[in-house]
Write a protein that holds these residues in place. Structure first.
Motif, PDB file in Angstrom:
ATOM      1  N   ARG A  16      14.732 -10.357 -41.162  1.00 41.43           N
ATOM      2  CA  ARG A  16      13.317 -10.242 -40.815  1.00 41.43           C
ATOM      3  C   ARG A  16      12.509  -9.672 -41.982  1.00 41.43           C
ATOM      4  O   ARG A  16      12.951  -8.769 -42.668  1.00 41.43           O
ATOM      5  CB  ARG A  16      13.183  -9.387 -39.554  1.00 41.43           C
ATOM      6  N   GLU A  26      18.782  -4.616 -43.237  1.00 41.23           N
ATOM      7  CA  GLU A  26      18.585  -4.490 -41.776  1.00 41.23           C
ATOM      8  C   GLU A  26      19.560  -3.462 -41.205  1.00 41.23           C
ATOM      9  O   GLU A  26      19.182  -2.612 -40.391  1.00 41.23           O
ATOM     10  CB  GLU A  26      18.776  -5.838 -41.086  1.00 41.23           C
ATOM     11  N   TRP A  51      11.196   0.396 -35.004  1.00 38.09           N
ATOM     12  CA  TRP A  51      10.721  -0.005 -36.332  1.00 38.09           C
ATOM     13  C   TRP A  51       9.726  -1.144 -36.166  1.00 38.09           C
ATOM     14  O   TRP A  51       9.693  -1.830 -35.146  1.00 38.09           O
ATOM     15  CB  TRP A  51      11.882  -0.469 -37.224  1.00 38.09           C
ATOM     16  N   GLY A  52       8.912  -1.316 -37.174  1.00 34.85           N
ATOM     17  CA  GLY A  52       8.000  -2.450 -37.175  1.00 34.85           C
ATOM     18  C   GLY A  52       7.399  -2.610 -38.550  1.00 34.85           C
ATOM     19  O   GLY A  52       7.417  -1.679 -39.370  1.00 34.85           O
ATOM     20  N   ARG A  53       6.897  -3.819 -38.804  1.00 38.78           N
ATOM     21  CA  ARG A  53       6.261  -4.050 -40.096  1.00 38.78           C
ATOM     22  C   ARG A  53       4.912  -3.327 -40.109  1.00 38.78           C
ATOM     23  O   ARG A  53       4.074  -3.544 -39.246  1.00 38.78           O
ATOM     24  CB  ARG A  53       6.049  -5.543 -40.319  1.00 38.78           C
ATOM     25  N   THR A  82       3.973  -0.620 -39.187  1.00 36.79           N
ATOM     26  CA  THR A  82       3.601   0.142 -37.998  1.00 36.79           C
ATOM     27  C   THR A  82       3.355   1.607 -38.370  1.00 36.79           C
ATOM     28  O   THR A  82       3.969   2.122 -39.298  1.00 36.79           O
ATOM     29  CB  THR A  82       4.693   0.077 -36.921  1.00 36.79           C
ATOM     30  N   ARG A 104       8.875   2.387 -40.636  1.00 43.26           N
ATOM     31  CA  ARG A 104       7.906   1.341 -40.964  1.00 43.26           C
ATOM     32  C   ARG A 104       8.502   0.466 -42.066  1.00 43.26           C
ATOM     33  O   ARG A 104       8.896   0.983 -43.122  1.00 43.26           O
ATOM     34  CB  ARG A 104       6.611   2.006 -41.441  1.00 43.26           C
ATOM     35  N   ASP A 128      15.167  -5.391 -31.894  1.00 45.84           N
ATOM     36  CA  ASP A 128      13.916  -6.125 -32.065  1.00 45.84           C
ATOM     37  C   ASP A 128      12.825  -5.212 -32.579  1.00 45.84           C
ATOM     38  O   ASP A 128      12.794  -4.013 -32.281  1.00 45.84           O
ATOM     39  CB  ASP A 128      13.462  -6.711 -30.718  1.00 45.84           C
ATOM     40  N   GLU A 129      11.908  -5.833 -33.298  1.00 41.83           N
ATOM     41  CA  GLU A 129      10.749  -5.096 -33.795  1.00 41.83           C
ATOM     42  C   GLU A 129       9.871  -4.665 -32.613  1.00 41.83           C
ATOM     43  O   GLU A 129       9.766  -5.373 -31.615  1.00 41.83           O
ATOM     44  CB  GLU A 129       9.936  -6.017 -34.717  1.00 41.83           C
ATOM     45  N   THR A 150       5.961  -3.749 -31.835  1.00 43.20           N
ATOM     46  CA  THR A 150       4.598  -3.699 -32.375  1.00 43.20           C
ATOM     47  C   THR A 150       3.755  -2.779 -31.492  1.00 43.20           C
ATOM     48  O   THR A 150       4.061  -2.572 -30.322  1.00 43.20           O
ATOM     49  CB  THR A 150       3.961  -5.100 -32.428  1.00 43.20           C
TER      50      THR A 150
END
Ligand SMILES: NC(=O)CC[C@H](N)C(=O)O
Length: 467
Positions: A283, A291, A330-332, A334, A340, A389-390, A392
């Motif tokens: 991802r 990852e 986690w998230g892009r 975020t 992050r 999974d991410e 958001t």
């Protein structure tokens, strides 16, 4: 009769000759004294200083300092473990000449981080800097991986002398506001100049959210140098501010309510010059290893907080919806999840991609924090851990059931909880080694006892001027 040219018990070969030349050069540059700096288990910066003329002697024999500081608390009382906390014994502080810096922010002084060595010339098991160097060297040997790290620094600027207890913001105006930038114009310009002269590559400096708050971010370095830099930058911020009649607090929570001071860590893993967080099949361009590294961080985060958020005041900061990242998610890009994923802008991904870990503050010993973060990530990498999974948006919106089904956990809400998580985490305890792991537990329990019965406002006040 020994001479400085005799074999050195704890220093590095060649250092005495180097230090001899360096002390002459420094004297010529008007440097009268050298600050020898390290950070104790409680996250307090401790120092000894020597006249510049004693640098060669320090390189040869070190400078004495008791190991008792490994179990000092922020209020300077002492707790003990099976091996630490005794009034007996001594250690030698060896300045790392590679990282000696002439302090522009403190004319007449130079600064060097130290490694702490026993009087027999052996590694001191309580030395966080030595430990971090070993963890990084081990990763290079076992996995061919090196790391780049950067620690963000947030602080609050207050008026007045360091003796007053209250915090009166030295600047007004809104978060990220232009007014604050103008109000602190002279001081921040001098800070930029001092840091540049000290070889610190500043990325950004801006007025932050909370009252009187600013933030600086600096370029990434190998983890030991990044931890050194974090200590040096804080020393410089304090020194320059003091010359402007201002006092600063890096405490996690200057006040009990509201946004606190973070010390977010940026971390990336590299192999043979290639950033593992970019150009991969996973991802957002993460490689499978990156990852798994992120998964390792997430898995150990509840226990990590005992190291990355080590003060009772840390838990006044670690609250949802204040950008401190208090959920194991986690998230892009975020700002509410603990990790992050930063991809960098198109065209700069290979250099810029990294992981930002948010539940870290500046009460943390940066050497121990980076060591434990690297160890946690590598645990994920070694076991090919699957990154969930991410998430958001703000995980605070999830009810208990939804959070559980997504694998999202709230991080500890108190230092007591963090210590309980840390006790259960064999990997982190092993990474620190028994002496430091026991010291972490004893010091955290000591801090908990020190604030027993205090309300949140009193806890914030107790630590406001310690870091
Ligand atoms: N810009 C930011 O990310 C703010 C961070 C926030 N002050 C913290 O405590 O972590």
């Amino acid at each position: 009769m020994t001479t400085l040219a005799d074999p050195v018990p704890g220093g590095r070969p060649g250092d005495v000759e180097r230090a001899t030349a360096l002390s002459a050069e420094l004297t010529g540059r008007g440097v009268h004294g050298i600050v020898l700096a390290y950070v104790d288990t409680a996250g307090i910066g401790r120092v000894k200083t020597i006249p510049t003329a004693k640098l060669a002697s320090a390189a040869a024999w070190g400078v004495g300092m008791s190991p008792v500081f490994d179990t000092f608390l922020a209020n300077d009382s002492v707790v003990s473990t099976d091996v630490l906390g005794s009034p007996d014994g001594d250690l030698r502080l060896y300045p790392d000449l590679d990282h000696l810096v002439v302090l522009s922010g403190q004319p007449g002084w130079a600064w060097a981080p130290v490694d702490r060595v026993t009087q027999e010339g052996e590694r001191h098991p309580g030395c966080g800097r030595t430990l971090l160097r070993r963890i990084v060297a081990d990763a290079a040997q076992r996995h061919g991986i090196s790391f780049q790290a950067g620690i963000e620094i947030e602080w609050a600027v207050g008026q007045g002398s360091a003796l007053g207890d209250d915090f009166v913001p030295a600047v007004s105006g809104p978060a990220y506001g232009a007014t604050r930038q103008v109000e602190l114009s002279d001081c921040t310009a001098e800070l930029m100049a001092a840091l540049a002269a000290q070889g610190v590559d500043v990325d950004q400096l801006h007025p932050e959210y909370a009252a009187g708050q600013f933030e600086i971010s600096v370029g990434a370095l190998d983890p030991v140098a990044a931890a050194d830099r974090s200590v040096l930058v804080r020393q410089t911020i304090r020194a320059v501010s003091q010359r402007h009649g201002l006092k600063v607090s890096f405490a996690p929570a200057v006040f009990a309510e509201g946004v606190g001071n973070g010390g977010h860590v940026h971390l990336s893993a590299w192999r043979e010059g290639r950033n593992l967080h970019s150009g991969g099949e996973g991802r957002y361009g993460m490689t499978a290893e990156a990852e798994s590294f992120a998964a390792g961080l997430l898995a150990h985060l509840p226990a990590l907080t005992a190291v990355t958020a080590p003060s009772p005041a840390s838990y006044l900061r670690l609250k949802p919806s204040q950008w401190a990242g208090v959920f194991t998610a986690w998230g892009r890009e975020t700002r509410e999840s603990a990790v992050r994923v930063i991809t960098g802008t198109a065209g700069r991904r290979e250099q810029a991609a990294n992981l930002e870990v948010k539940p870290v503050d500046l009460a943390a010993n940066p050497y121990l924090a980076l060591g434990c973060l690297v160890a946690a990530g590598l645990d994920g990498l070694e076991s090919s851990a699957a990154l969930p999974d991410e998430i958001t948006g703000d995980p605070a919106r999830f009810g208990a059931e939804e959070a559980a089904s997504r694998g999202v956990r709230r991080l500890p809400t108190s230092l007591d909880e963090a210590v309980e998580e840390f006790r259960k985490d064999e990997l982190l305890r092993a990474a620190l080694g028994p002496v430091l792991a026991d010291a972490v537990i004893a010091v955290r329990l000591g801090e908990i006892a020190a604030v027993a019965g205090l309300d949140d406002g009193q806890v914030a006040a107790a630590y406001r001027w310690k870091y």
